[in-house]
Design a protein around this motif. Structure first.
Motif, PDB file in Angstrom:
ATOM      1  N   GLU A  84       0.799  -1.231   0.000  1.00 14.14           N
ATOM      2  CA  GLU A  84       0.000   0.000   0.000  1.00 14.14           C
ATOM      3  C   GLU A  84       0.828   1.276   0.000  1.00 14.14           C
ATOM      4  OE1 GLU A  84       0.314  -1.562   4.233  1.00 14.14           O
ATOM      5  OE2 GLU A  84      -0.549  -2.416   2.443  1.00 14.14           O
ATOM      6  N   GLY A  85       2.135   1.216   0.174  1.00 11.39           N
ATOM      7  CA  GLY A  85       2.934   2.432   0.257  1.00 11.39           C
ATOM      8  C   GLY A  85       3.478   2.890  -1.077  1.00 11.39           C
ATOM      9  N   ASP A  86       3.441   4.228  -1.320  1.00  9.30           N
ATOM     10  CA  ASP A  86       4.071   4.780  -2.518  1.00  9.30           C
ATOM     11  C   ASP A  86       5.551   5.024  -2.249  1.00  9.30           C
ATOM     12  OD1 ASP A  86       1.709   4.779  -3.938  1.00  9.30           O
ATOM     13  OD2 ASP A  86       1.169   6.819  -3.301  1.00  9.30           O
ATOM     14  N   LYS A  87       5.823   5.743  -1.165  1.00  8.31           N
ATOM     15  CA  LYS A  87       7.207   6.037  -0.820  1.00  8.31           C
ATOM     16  C   LYS A  87       7.775   4.980   0.121  1.00  8.31           C
ATOM     17  CE  LYS A  87       6.838  11.025  -1.346  1.00  8.31           C
ATOM     18  NZ  LYS A  87       6.978  12.319  -0.688  1.00  8.31           N
ATOM     19  N   VAL A  88       6.979   4.555   1.095  1.00 14.88           N
ATOM     20  CA  VAL A  88       7.423   3.557   2.067  1.00 14.88           C
ATOM     21  C   VAL A  88       7.152   2.182   1.468  1.00 14.88           C
ATOM     22  CG1 VAL A  88       7.171   2.696   4.415  1.00 14.88           C
ATOM     23  CG2 VAL A  88       6.915   5.133   3.963  1.00 14.88           C
ATOM     24  N   LYS A  89       8.216   1.453   1.187  1.00 15.98           N
ATOM     25  CA  LYS A  89       8.092   0.186   0.466  1.00 15.98           C
ATOM     26  C   LYS A  89       8.083  -1.039   1.371  1.00 15.98           C
ATOM     27  CE  LYS A  89       8.540   2.138  -3.620  1.00 15.98           C
ATOM     28  NZ  LYS A  89       7.387   2.391  -4.406  1.00 15.98           N
ATOM     29  N   ALA A  90       8.518  -0.892   2.647  1.00 15.37           N
ATOM     30  CA  ALA A  90       8.616  -2.072   3.514  1.00 15.37           C
ATOM     31  C   ALA A  90       8.526  -1.665   4.979  1.00 15.37           C
ATOM     32  CB  ALA A  90       9.929  -2.805   3.250  1.00 15.37           C
ATOM     33  N   GLU A  91       8.401  -2.677   5.841  1.00  7.41           N
ATOM     34  CA  GLU A  91       8.357  -2.472   7.283  1.00  7.41           C
ATOM     35  C   GLU A  91       9.413  -3.360   7.931  1.00  7.41           C
ATOM     36  OE1 GLU A  91       4.846  -1.825  10.366  1.00  7.41           O
ATOM     37  OE2 GLU A  91       4.933  -3.888   9.634  1.00  7.41           O
ATOM     38  N   ILE A  92      10.113  -2.823   8.911  1.00  5.08           N
ATOM     39  CA  ILE A  92      11.170  -3.573   9.598  1.00  5.08           C
ATOM     40  C   ILE A  92      10.527  -4.684  10.420  1.00  5.08           C
ATOM     41  CG2 ILE A  92      12.993  -3.432  11.341  1.00  5.08           C
ATOM     42  CD1 ILE A  92      13.360  -0.487  10.485  1.00  5.08           C
ATOM     43  N   CYS A  93      11.039  -5.896  10.271  1.00  2.22           N
ATOM     44  CA  CYS A  93      10.518  -6.996  11.090  1.00  2.22           C
ATOM     45  C   CYS A  93      11.578  -7.529  12.045  1.00  2.22           C
ATOM     46  CB  CYS A  93       9.947  -8.116  10.221  1.00  2.22           C
ATOM     47  SG  CYS A  93      11.123  -8.913   9.175  1.00  2.22           S
TER      48      CYS A  93
END
Length: 174
Positions: free
Chosen positions: A85-94
C-alpha cells in the motif's frame, strides 16, 4: 490458559523487556519476501532510508513495537517485509540484526552477496594504521602553526620584541 480474544495488557517496562529479548536473542532467517537491507539514514517519524544488496534505496517504517524500545543507526542491517500500500514507504522492519545474528545468517549462506563486498572494504579500511610520529612535547608547545585559526576573529600578532619591551617597562616601573 489465555483465550485468543482476551487482550493482555502489560506495562511499558515489561513490553520493553520482551521486545529487547526478542531482538537480541531471536535467530531467525529471512523467509518468503523478506530481505536484508542496510540502514543508510534516519528520515524522521520512524522512517528510515535503506539500501538493498543491489543498491536500490527506499524508505522503511519502524513498527510500533520497536519504537522507543530499540534504536538503529546508519550502517545497521535489518530484515524487512515488503508492503504493497505504500508509494514512498516500500517495507516495514521486522527484525533488527546484530553481530551474532549476522554471523548466523552468513553461516546459513543466506547473506546477500552485495553486502559482503561493503563489509570487506570496511574491514580493509580498519586494518590501515596511521604511523605515529614521536616528538618532544616542548617542540609541540612552541610550534603553534598547526592550530586552527578562527577566521571570524581579528588576528592579533604577538612579536617577541614587544614581550621583552613590556617586561623591561614593568621592571623599570617597580
Amino acid at each position: 490458559e489465555l483465550l485468543p480474544n482476551v487482550l493482555v495488557r502489560m506495562s511499558s517496562a515489561t513490553k520493553r523487556k520482551h521486545v529487547t529479548r526478542e531482538v537480541e536473542q531471536d535467530f531467525s532467517l529471512p523467509e518468503g519476501g523478506q530481505t536484508v537491507v542496510k540502514v543508510v539514514a534516519g528520515r524522521g517519524n520512524n522512517l528510515h532510508e535503506v539500501q538493498d544488496h543491489v543498491g536500490n534505496s527506499f524508505l522503511v517504517s519502524m513498527p510500533n513495537k520497536f519504537r522507543k524500545n530499540v534504536w538503529i543507526k546508519r550502517g545497521d542491517f535489518v530484515v524487512v517485509n515488503p508492503i504493497e500500500e505504500g508509494d514512498k514507504v516500500k517495507a516495514e522492519i521486522c527484525t533488527i540484526l546484530y553481530k551474532e545474528q549476522i554471523k548466523y545468517i552468513k553461516a546459513e549462506n543466506l547473506w546477500p552477496v552485495g553486502f559482503e563486498k561493503s563489509e570487506e572494504a570496511a574491514q580493509d579500511l580498519s586494518k590501515l594504521k596511521i604511523k605515529e610520529v614521536n616528538s618532544n612535547s616542548e617542540e609541540d608547545s612552541d610550534d603553534e602553526s598547526d592550530i586552527f585559526q578562527n577566521t571570524n576573529r581579528p588576528v592579533i600578532e604577538e612579536s617577541e620584541e614587544s614581550d621583552s619591551s613590556d617586561e623591561e617597562e614593568e621592571s623599570n616601573s617597580k
